[in-house]
Design a protein around this motif. Structure first.
Motif, mmCIF file in Angstrom:
data_model
loop_
_atom_site.group_PDB
_atom_site.id
_atom_site.type_symbol
_atom_site.label_atom_id
_atom_site.label_comp_id
_atom_site.label_asym_id
_atom_site.label_seq_id
_atom_site.Cartn_x
_atom_site.Cartn_y
_atom_site.Cartn_z
ATOM 1 N N VAL A 1 -4.014 -14.521 -13.847
ATOM 2 C CA VAL A 1 -4.696 -13.521 -13.020
ATOM 3 C C VAL A 1 -3.646 -12.537 -12.529
ATOM 4 C CG1 VAL A 1 -6.013 -13.083 -10.916
ATOM 5 C CG2 VAL A 1 -6.488 -15.138 -12.263
ATOM 6 N N ASN A 2 -3.900 -11.267 -12.733
ATOM 7 C CA ASN A 2 -3.028 -10.234 -12.192
ATOM 8 C C ASN A 2 -3.760 -9.532 -11.049
ATOM 9 O OD1 ASN A 2 -2.302 -6.966 -12.516
ATOM 10 N ND2 ASN A 2 -0.567 -8.346 -12.377
ATOM 11 N N VAL A 3 -3.129 -9.547 -9.891
ATOM 12 C CA VAL A 3 -3.706 -8.902 -8.706
ATOM 13 C C VAL A 3 -2.939 -7.614 -8.443
ATOM 14 C CG1 VAL A 3 -4.261 -9.164 -6.262
ATOM 15 C CG2 VAL A 3 -4.279 -11.171 -7.766
ATOM 16 N N LYS A 4 -3.640 -6.508 -8.519
ATOM 17 C CA LYS A 4 -2.988 -5.222 -8.271
ATOM 18 C C LYS A 4 -3.505 -4.643 -6.954
ATOM 19 C CE LYS A 4 -2.217 -0.595 -10.105
ATOM 20 N NZ LYS A 4 -2.544 0.378 -11.170
ATOM 21 N N TYR A 5 -2.621 -4.599 -5.986
ATOM 22 C CA TYR A 5 -2.991 -4.059 -4.675
ATOM 23 C C TYR A 5 -2.779 -2.553 -4.635
ATOM 24 C CZ TYR A 5 -2.318 -8.908 -3.042
ATOM 25 O OH TYR A 5 -2.379 -10.262 -2.862
ATOM 26 N N THR A 6 -3.611 -1.910 -3.865
ATOM 27 C CA THR A 6 -3.376 -0.511 -3.509
ATOM 28 C C THR A 6 -3.380 -0.421 -1.990
ATOM 29 O OG1 THR A 6 -4.449 0.307 -5.516
ATOM 30 C CG2 THR A 6 -4.212 1.861 -3.697
ATOM 31 N N LEU A 7 -2.290 0.104 -1.452
ATOM 32 C CA LEU A 7 -2.168 0.266 0.002
ATOM 33 C C LEU A 7 -2.072 1.752 0.315
ATOM 34 C CD1 LEU A 7 -1.711 -0.914 2.869
ATOM 35 C CD2 LEU A 7 0.754 -0.898 2.346
ATOM 36 N N ASN A 8 -3.034 2.228 1.064
ATOM 37 C CA ASN A 8 -3.003 3.615 1.529
ATOM 38 C C ASN A 8 -2.275 3.658 2.869
ATOM 39 O OD1 ASN A 8 -4.694 4.861 -0.576
ATOM 40 N ND2 ASN A 8 -6.286 3.530 0.248
ATOM 41 N N ILE A 9 -1.279 4.506 2.950
ATOM 42 C CA ILE A 9 -0.455 4.526 4.155
ATOM 43 C C ILE A 9 0.152 5.917 4.322
ATOM 44 C CG2 ILE A 9 1.582 3.700 2.884
ATOM 45 C CD1 ILE A 9 2.387 2.109 5.371
ATOM 46 N N SER A 10 0.380 6.299 5.561
ATOM 47 C CA SER A 10 1.006 7.612 5.800
ATOM 48 C C SER A 10 2.472 7.552 5.382
ATOM 49 C CB SER A 10 0.898 7.995 7.274
ATOM 50 O OG SER A 10 1.714 7.157 8.058
ATOM 51 N N ALA A 11 2.990 8.707 5.001
ATOM 52 C CA ALA A 11 4.389 8.776 4.568
ATOM 53 C C ALA A 11 5.326 8.330 5.691
ATOM 54 C CB ALA A 11 4.723 10.192 4.115
ATOM 55 N N GLU A 12 4.977 8.698 6.902
ATOM 56 C CA GLU A 12 5.837 8.350 8.037
ATOM 57 C C GLU A 12 5.894 6.839 8.239
ATOM 58 O OE1 GLU A 12 3.241 10.448 8.206
ATOM 59 O OE2 GLU A 12 4.329 12.352 8.173
ATOM 60 N N LEU A 13 4.704 6.212 8.204
ATOM 61 C CA LEU A 13 4.667 4.770 8.425
ATOM 62 C C LEU A 13 5.315 4.020 7.260
ATOM 63 C CD1 LEU A 13 3.755 2.663 10.462
ATOM 64 C CD2 LEU A 13 1.546 2.534 9.282
ATOM 65 N N GLN A 14 5.147 4.551 6.067
ATOM 66 C CA GLN A 14 5.765 3.888 4.920
ATOM 67 C C GLN A 14 7.287 3.889 5.057
ATOM 68 O OE1 GLN A 14 5.356 5.742 1.109
ATOM 69 N NE2 GLN A 14 6.527 4.131 0.102
#
Lengths: 147, 93
Positions: free
Chosen positions: B41-54
């Motif tokens: 099983v391959n789990v591909k996450y997508t995390l949406n985040i502001s550039a500043e917080l990243q």
């Protein structure tokens, strides 16, 4: 495909239980893919109807990328033939809030809700008076084993 | 794993609910003596985040991503029989 053809002889008693076989025959003849089709028939473990259907199923599966209305059939290349994967299950999970998630699973309209309840909620310190209880992923693992 | 990863992110001050985090996974089944078996099983996450917080939380995100499977009960239940891989795509919002 003539009745004297080995795959034709295998096919005749099969058409009543596997109607798609007739269509596949026509398409195979039309697109001169008889070799791959005969291979599917003759490559069966035995001449038992279930084994032949399994061979046909593999043949159909190798063409799963073709849209039903697509007129030109792509010939399976060596990569497809050697692909050991029989099925790919695709699932999308959206995190909602806290332990609550939406799971989008094959052949199910709308999401399946995931969360915590009872002892699992207690373990994670979740109060089900505040957070709605939902079936846990662990419950689904148990269901999958039992199912 | 998505629930556990989300919890690990939020514990580090990174929003992971309400559209910030989702995963798209593919499980591959093969025939083992005629029986369909989940091999990987391959789990591909997508995390949406502001550039500043990243920029601020980059190390924390990586640490949560690296360590969260060991806190996931289902991962720990099946990891000896299923090859589980994970990916993370970070999308700046």
């Amino acid at each position: 495909m003539s009745s004297s053809d080995p795959s034709g002889l295998l096919l005749e008693p099969l058409i009543s239980t596997f109607p798609l076989a007739g269509d596949l025959t026509e398409r195979a003849e039309t697109y001169r893919e008889t070799f791959a089709f005969q291979e599917a028939l003759l490559g069966a473990k035995s001449d038992h109807v279930l084994d032949i259907k399994s061979g046909l199923g593999d043949y159909v599966g190798s063409r799963r990328h073709c849209a039903p209305d697509q007129k030109e059939i792509r010939v399976a290349d060596s990569k497809d033939t050697n692909d050991p994967v029989a099925y790919r299950s695709t699932v999308r999970i959206e995190r909602v809030k806290g332990p609550i998630r939406r799971a989008y699973v094959p052949a199910h309209d709308g999401p399946v809700m995931l969360g915590v309840h009872s002892e699992v909620a207690e373990h994670y310190g979740v109060d089900n008076n505040v957070v709605d209880p939902y079936t846990t992923t662990l419950d689904y693992v148990v269901a999958a084993v039992a199912g | 794993m998505t629930g556990t990863f989300g919890g690990a992110l939020e514990a580090r001050g990174i929003p992971a609910g309400d559209g910030y985090l989702f995963s798209e996974s593919v499980g591959e089944l093969e025939k083992d003596n005629g029986t369909l078996v989940i091999k990987r099983v391959n789990v591909k996450y997508t995390l949406n985040i502001s550039a500043e917080l990243q920029a601020e939380k980059e190390a924390a995100i990586q640490r949560a991503f690296d360590l969260h499977p060991e806190s996931c009960p289902v991962y720990k239940t099946v990891q000896t029989s299923i090859d589980i891989s994970k990916e993370l795509e970070i999308v700046e919002t």
